[in-house]
Design an enzyme around this catalytic site. Structure first.
Site, PDB file in Angstrom:
ATOM      1  N   ARG A 325       6.738   8.608  -4.919  1.00  0.00           N
ATOM      2  CA  ARG A 325       6.713   7.213  -5.358  1.00  0.00           C
ATOM      3  C   ARG A 325       6.489   7.110  -6.872  1.00  0.00           C
ATOM      4  NH1 ARG A 325       1.292   6.378  -2.095  1.00  0.00           N
ATOM      5  NH2 ARG A 325      -0.235   6.966  -3.664  1.00  0.00           N
ATOM      6  N   ASP A 326       6.265   5.900  -7.341  1.00  0.00           N
ATOM      7  CA  ASP A 326       6.103   5.670  -8.778  1.00  0.00           C
ATOM      8  C   ASP A 326       4.687   6.041  -9.218  1.00  0.00           C
ATOM      9  OD1 ASP A 326       4.831   3.710  -7.365  1.00  0.00           O
ATOM     10  OD2 ASP A 326       5.846   2.023  -8.340  1.00  0.00           O
ATOM     11  N   GLU A 327       4.312   7.286  -8.916  1.00  0.00           N
ATOM     12  CA  GLU A 327       2.969   7.752  -9.209  1.00  0.00           C
ATOM     13  C   GLU A 327       3.054   9.212  -9.658  1.00  0.00           C
ATOM     14  OE1 GLU A 327       0.276   5.996  -6.517  1.00  0.00           O
ATOM     15  OE2 GLU A 327      -1.486   6.767  -7.537  1.00  0.00           O
ATOM     16  N   GLU A 597      -0.886  11.046   3.225  1.00  0.00           N
ATOM     17  CA  GLU A 597      -1.930  10.457   2.382  1.00  0.00           C
ATOM     18  C   GLU A 597      -3.038   9.830   3.223  1.00  0.00           C
ATOM     19  OE1 GLU A 597      -0.394   7.370  -0.137  1.00  0.00           O
ATOM     20  OE2 GLU A 597      -2.176   7.411  -1.396  1.00  0.00           O
TER      21      GLU A 597
HETATM   22  C1  BGC Z   1      -3.367   8.264  -5.284  1.00  0.00           C
HETATM   23  C2  BGC Z   1      -4.468   9.146  -4.789  1.00  0.00           C
HETATM   24  C3  BGC Z   1      -5.613   9.000  -5.701  1.00  0.00           C
HETATM   25  C4  BGC Z   1      -6.085   7.604  -5.517  1.00  0.00           C
HETATM   26  C5  BGC Z   1      -7.321   7.286  -6.259  1.00  0.00           C
HETATM   27  C6  BGC Z   1      -3.837   6.860  -5.160  1.00  0.00           C
HETATM   28  O1  BGC Z   1      -2.914   5.955  -5.595  1.00  0.00           O
HETATM   29  O2  BGC Z   1      -2.167   8.495  -4.642  1.00  0.00           O
HETATM   30  O3  BGC Z   1      -4.227  10.212  -4.116  1.00  0.00           O
HETATM   31  O4  BGC Z   1      -6.593   9.955  -5.651  1.00  0.00           O
HETATM   32  O5  BGC Z   1      -5.066   6.674  -5.794  1.00  0.00           O
HETATM   33  O6  BGC Z   1      -7.782   6.116  -5.933  1.00  0.00           O
END
Ligand code: BGC
Length: 721
Positions: A325-327, A597
């Site tokens: 995703r956008d992360e 996740e």
């Molecule tokens: C990520 C996580 C991360 C978390 C922290 C999420 O958006 O994908 O794995 O550790 O935010 O709050």
């Protein structure tokens, strides 16, 4: 250290090519050294240089920019040569994070390179190079790549781009490569009429396609991790377009250069290519495989594979949360949870060394650690598990590899960080500061946005503070630093403060979650004499939850250790082997090929969790494999770097046999057991000349100096089957 100017183009081009013709009188050993503000690949006389992708990787570029070196001796010829670079934006200036930040490090992509033959410079980047558009019309990490082989490639204007070369560094990390090719498992025509290729495995990578001679058009590919109701599903990619498009005439082989996707399924539009013309290329940092677990139990073995694939999908130059995703950011908490498992699976020394250099680079003046490294968000703090990565990860790596530089390089950062953490305390308890807490635990009340679990946040972070202080004292002892005593004393004070506030005289913990109980046991928050009572409470808690897992990111890595190390190994195994929702094997039963996740990223009806934020490739919960290596196979470093080895196998209920291998820095360690016909046979191998202690269940330790050992015992009382 690297000659040549950083050069880019005056125009606003997403991808461009820079080129130089040069003459070589006499051939010889030819070395190309290069780096970029953005991403690049080089070609010499039309041949692609090296097999690395996404170079120079992702670092906090303005503080550390790695220079790559290639031996190009076979590519340079006497007479005229052409050296070219194709340059994309990548992480340097492309779109990053879910709020779409751009130009995080600078406004202009550029490349800097020098080519020497027999030590003498024959080409270096400068304003005298020519520039033109690339057939790659667009490329983005999140959005994918657009290639048009039929387009005109206009000339562009090269320009020198200012960059402080003091940030240049030798390559420390490994290289991202295409490490495996996967064939199409199935061609699917979905109920919605989409043409979808299933590769059978969720990966980080790209697709490669081959067009036929008579092709003339554009093929568009999209990528997804799951199908929902049989249809292609991309909602969980959020704003990431993850779309590659390829325009060509005739037969060509295409795979994108400057991107990667997290996917199992590829949807194709514009053509229907036969399965033989389509494959997936697995793309991630290339590392040596060091660990293996195999049991013959289909679900469990698939789960182990899922953990390994989760690592491959998220070790793309930096340790990421997810690849789709956008992360795709270097979330510190995730790798802190997963680090030891990762180090059993693969040799992660170079990879982590490079990332830790950036953790140091990105530490704030006041000692806080960013929540993601490289710091693309600008968020930082002294958060339990997340920021604590700065302390815990160097220690874990030292335990695994015995390399003291993991401690010496990072101790100044650790001290500064602990001062920041201390600033959040009052009377020994952490009382201020942001916390992700027990992220994604399922033990809270279900109301909107409750994603941090029910464990008291300040309890949790105070416990992690005590854990950090112990590590800091131990590091100080190894390094002979005078701070050791101070850290030990402070740890005692913090533990006393936690006890006074949160622990009853008989060892019950005020926060009654499994995470709170597990942490209190694992980090010695309750006095030794109270542990039997508390572990009983935890075991009852687990039984009341029917051995399903409700702990989040902060509790899960420690839950099974807390049980097993306090006399409830069987309860730990029941949780591990639970197949019902939520649990590790539940995901496998739901068809997972990586680790999710959330425990409920797919709810039992096969639908994505309606609350969103569903990645199907997140390694944090895969951290449980550390428990299997260390407590079931029982392969443990009894001294840092396996200078002394302990092998203490313990049969796990539900796994009639198990075989594990770990290729430690002192040599290969194997541990296996097999239950058959009322007998149990242990086979253990440790490297010759390395002291090893073998501990069979309920028996006195056997001291050895390495070798191969077989023990046959009656299986009475071992509930294996
Ligand atoms: C990520 C996580 C991360 C978390 C922290 C999420 O958006 O994908 O794995 O550790 O935010 O709050």
């Amino acid at each position: 250290m690297l000659k040549g100017d950083f050069i880019g183009v005056k125009e606003d081009a997403n991808v461009f090519v820079l080129e130089k013709r040069f003459a070589v009188k006499e051939t010889g050993r030819a070395i190309l050294r290069a780096t970029a503000l953005g991403l690049y690949f080089a070609e010499l006389n039309g041949a692609r240089v090296g097999d690395a992708f996404l170079t120079p990787g992702w670092t906090s570029y303005n503080k550390m920019l790695q220079v790559q070196e290639y031996d190009v001796t076979p590519l340079v010829k006497a007479g005229e040569n052409v050296l070219s670079f194709t340059v994309g934006e990548g992480w340097y200036k492309g779109r990053l994070t879910w709020v779409s930040k751009t130009c995080l490090y600078g406004e202009k992509s550029a490349v800097c390179a020098e080519l020497t033959v027999n030590g003498a410079a024959v080409a270096e980047t400068g304003a005298d190079w020519t520039a033109r558009e690339s057939a790659i019309r667009f490329s983005g990490i999140y959005d994918g790549e657009t290639v048009d082989l039929t387009c005109d490639r206009k000339a562009l204007t090269p320009c020198v781009v200012a960059f402080d070369k003091s940030a240049l560094a030798e390559q420390i990390g490994g290289y991202v490569r295409n490490t495996e090719r996967l064939a199409v498992k199935e061609v699917i025509h979905t109920p919605k009429g989409e043409l979808v290729y299933d590769f059978g495995q969720n990966i980080a990578g790209v697709a490669e396609i081959r067009t036929p001679e008579n092709f003339d058009g554009t093929i568009v590919m999209r990528f997804a991790e799951i199908l929902v109701d049989g249809n292609f599903y991309t909602d969980n990619l959020r704003s990431a377009k993850a779309t590659d498009s390829f325009t060509a005439k005739g037969a060509h082989t295409f795979s994108p250069e400057f991107t990667f996707h997290g996917f199992r399924y590829m949807k194709m539009e514009g053509a229907e290519l036969p399965a033989e013309s389509v494959s997936a290329l697995v793309r991630h940092t290339d590392m040596e495989r060091t660990g293996l677990i195999e049991t013959g139990d289909e679900l469990f073995d698939r789960f182990f594979q899922n953990v390994v694939w989760g690592q491959r999908g998220n070790f793309v130059d930096i340790p990421t949360d997810c690849p789709q995703r956008d992360e795709r950011l270097g979330w510190t908490g995730d790798i802190n949870a997963f680090c030891r498992t990762a180090a059993y699976n693969y040799d992660i020394r170079a990879f982590m060394k490079k990332w830790l250099a950036d953790v140091r680079n990105e530490q704030t003046e006041t000692g806080e650690i960013p929540h993601v490294v490289p710091d693309a968000l600008g968020w930082h703090g002294a958060d339990a598990l997340w920021s604590d990565a700065a302390v815990m990860i160097p220690w874990t790596l030292y335990q695994m590899y015995g390399d003291i530089s993991f401690l010496s390089e990072n101790f100044a950062m650790i001290k500064k960080y602990l001062a920041a953490k201390e600033a959040n305390t009052e009377n020994g308890l952490v009382v201020r500061g942001h916390e992700y807490a027990d992220w994604l635990a399922l033990d809270g009340e279900k109301f909107k946005d409750n994603i941090r679990g029910r464990t008291d946040r300040k309890f949790l972070t105070s416990v992690f503070y005590a854990a950090d202080l112990k590590i800091a004292a131990d590091i100080a002892a190894v390094l002979g630093d005078s701070s050791e005593k101070g850290y030990r004393r402070r740890r005692e004070e913090v533990i006393s403060a936690i006890r006074a506030e949160y622990v009853t005289p008989n060892g019950r913990v005020a926060s009654d979650t499994m995470t709170a109980q597990a942490l209190a046991l694992h980090f010695d928050i309750v006095p030794q004499e109270c542990k039997p009572a508390l572990v009983q409470v935890l075991a009852e808690n687990a039984a009341a939850h029917e051995y399903r897992v409700t702990t989040g990111f902060s509790g899960t890595p420690f839950l099974l250790f807390a049980l097993a190390d306090n006399g409830c190994f069987d309860t730990a195994c029941k949780i591990l082997m639970n197949e019902e929702y939520p649990g590790w094997l539940y995901e496998v039963k739901m068809g997972a090929t990586t680790v999710w996740e959330r425990w409920d990223s797919l709810t039992p009806d096969g639908k994505p969790n309606p609350d969103g934020m569903n990645s199907y490739n997140h390694y944090a919960y895969g951290s449980v494999m550390e428990f299997v290596y260390r407590r079931v196979a029982g392969i443990e470093a009894a001294a840092p770097g396996f200078e002394k080895i302990k092998v203490a196998p313990r049969p796990c209920e539900g796994l009639a046999r198990l075989r594990a291998e770990y290729d430690s820095v002192r040599g290969k360690i194997c541990s296996s057991y097999e239950c058959k016909d009322g007998k149990i046979v242990y086979r253990i191998r440790t490297p010759e000349g390395v002291p090893a202690q073998i501990c069979l269940p309920g028996e006195a330790p056997i001291e050895t100096d390495g070798g191969e050992f077989t023990y046959e015992r009656a299986a009475d009382g071992l509930p294996v089957g």
